[in-house]
Enzyme design. Structure first.
Site, short mmCIF file in Angstrom:
data_model
loop_
_atom_site.label_atom_id
_atom_site.label_comp_id
_atom_site.label_asym_id
_atom_site.label_seq_id
_atom_site.Cartn_x
_atom_site.Cartn_y
_atom_site.Cartn_z
N TYR A 195 0.85 -1.20 0.00
CA TYR A 195 0.00 0.00 0.00
C TYR A 195 0.88 1.24 0.00
O TYR A 195 1.65 1.46 0.94
CB TYR A 195 -0.90 -0.04 1.24
N LYS A 223 -1.54 -1.32 -3.97
CA LYS A 223 -2.60 -0.32 -3.86
C LYS A 223 -1.92 1.03 -3.97
O LYS A 223 -1.16 1.44 -3.08
CB LYS A 223 -3.34 -0.44 -2.53
#
Length: 366
Positions: A195, A223
């Site tokens: 992320y 992400k």
């Protein structure tokens, strides 16, 4: 057992050994006796990952890579600040019914930063036990401490999560080489999504780092919150990416090669977000949803989402501090947005309400 026995022998041999003076020694001779330091027991590094290779509930990295709509699920609370598991179960069921394929448990939206690790792992295990056969459970077991990230990820996979979400170390930032070492420490445990959200961590994960750790077969993807240009850099190199920005996810999916989105907005309108990710280019639907998305993120997430779900009557209006609800004027705006988009498109079946300031409960001790 051999290693344990050898360790025991080593320990016994290295016990404190004090010279035993003879009874006839005078005070002067005792004073001249030298104390000998014990020899430290040197134990080889036999640490191994705490993992199981059983196939039960296992999900392949390739399957995680295929997910189009993943919801960063909200964690609701009881009036005393503990988890409201009944409301949580309803939220997850509504995601399943409306076509979400995965949930992030205990992420920023789910307020993992306000949970103890006991709460965190319990909620991951609860989600797997109740819903793991219907939706993929991705546990946010990342930390700015590599030791904590390793421990939480071991526990998360032990209770059955299908994949882990890992952020780069925030606040106490490290070097690029440190980022690689941090991710390499957790990747062997199972399918992993990295992320990148520099607005929260204060540090960008550059493509060089992702390209390096992508050598691991357990990297499912990234992400990415930097933007669609960065997303395209990865997709051109066949690295799977999910947009982390709801306002950019339509274009990311259909113009820049993103696999899908890890979404906050889908907590409210999962069916429409699924249509946005599965139904092909749909600029008119995207434009229709942008005012709601802008409203959700006018204050740091999850303030807007928590306020909206309370107004929809699907969670109690309870906030763990330091989060507080949006002011009255903004709550009125949300009521109007629901009417414009259509109440039938939102989760729950109660009429949307403005709510009074006194309706909200703010909890600092829980």
């Amino acid at each position: 057992m051999a290693s344990l026995r050898s360790y025991g022998v080593c320990s016994r041999e290295s016990m404190l050994q004090f010279p035993r003076p003879n009874r006839g020694d005078n005070h002067k001779s005792r004073r001249n006796v030298k104390w000998r330091s014990p020899q430290a027991a040197v134990i080889p590094n036999f640490h191994l990952p705490m993992r199981s290779l059983e196939v039960k509930n296992r999900t392949s990295v390739e399957y995680i890579k295929s997910l189009r709509l993943i919801t960063a699920i909200k964690t609701p609370y009881l009036p005393d600040g503990r988890f409201d598991l009944e409301a949580y179960d309803d939220l997850v069921n509504m995601q399943i019914e409306n076509g979400a394929e995965g949930v992030i448990v205990g992420g920023t939206t789910g307020e993992g930063q306000l949970m103890s690790w006991d709460e965190h792992i319990m909620l991951i295990g609860h989600t797997v036990n109740c819903f793991g056969g219907s939706i993929k459970v991705i546990g946010n077991t990342g930390s700015n401490s590599t030791r904590e990230a390793i421990h939480a990820t071991e526990q998360g996979f032990a209770v059955g999560m299908h994949a882990a979400l890992h952020i780069n170390p925030y606040y106490g930032k490290t070097s690029l080489e440190g980022l690689v070492s941090h991710f390499d420490s957790v990747l062997p445990m199972g399918p992993t999504i990295i992320y990148n959200v520099p607005s929260r961590t204060g540090q960008d994960i550059p493509p060089h780092v992702i390209n390096t750790v992508a050598q691991s077969s357990n990297l499912a993807g990234v992400k990415e919150c930097v933007g669609n240009e960065r997303i395209e850099q990865y997709t051109d190199n066949e690295i799977v990416v999910w947009s982390g920005n709801d306002d950019q996810c339509h274009d990311a999916r259909w113009s820049h090669g993103a696999t899908g989105v890890i979404s906050v907005t889908s907590n409210l309108i999962p069916g429409l977000m699924r249509e946005l990710m599965f139904g092909g280019k749909n600029p008119s639907l995207n434009a229709k949803l942008l005012p709601l998305i802008d409203w959700l993120f006018q204050e740091p997430n999850p303030i807007g989402l928590n306020t909206a779900l309370a107004q929809l009557g699907v969670v109690r209006p309870v906030f763990r501090l330091p989060y507080v609800p949006l002011p009255l004027a903004k709550r009125v705006e949300f009521v109007n947005l629901v009417k414009e988009i259509g109440r039938e498109n939102f989760v729950g079946d109660k009429d949307v309400q403005v709510l009074d300031d006194d309706d909200f409960i703010l909890v600092g001790r829980y």
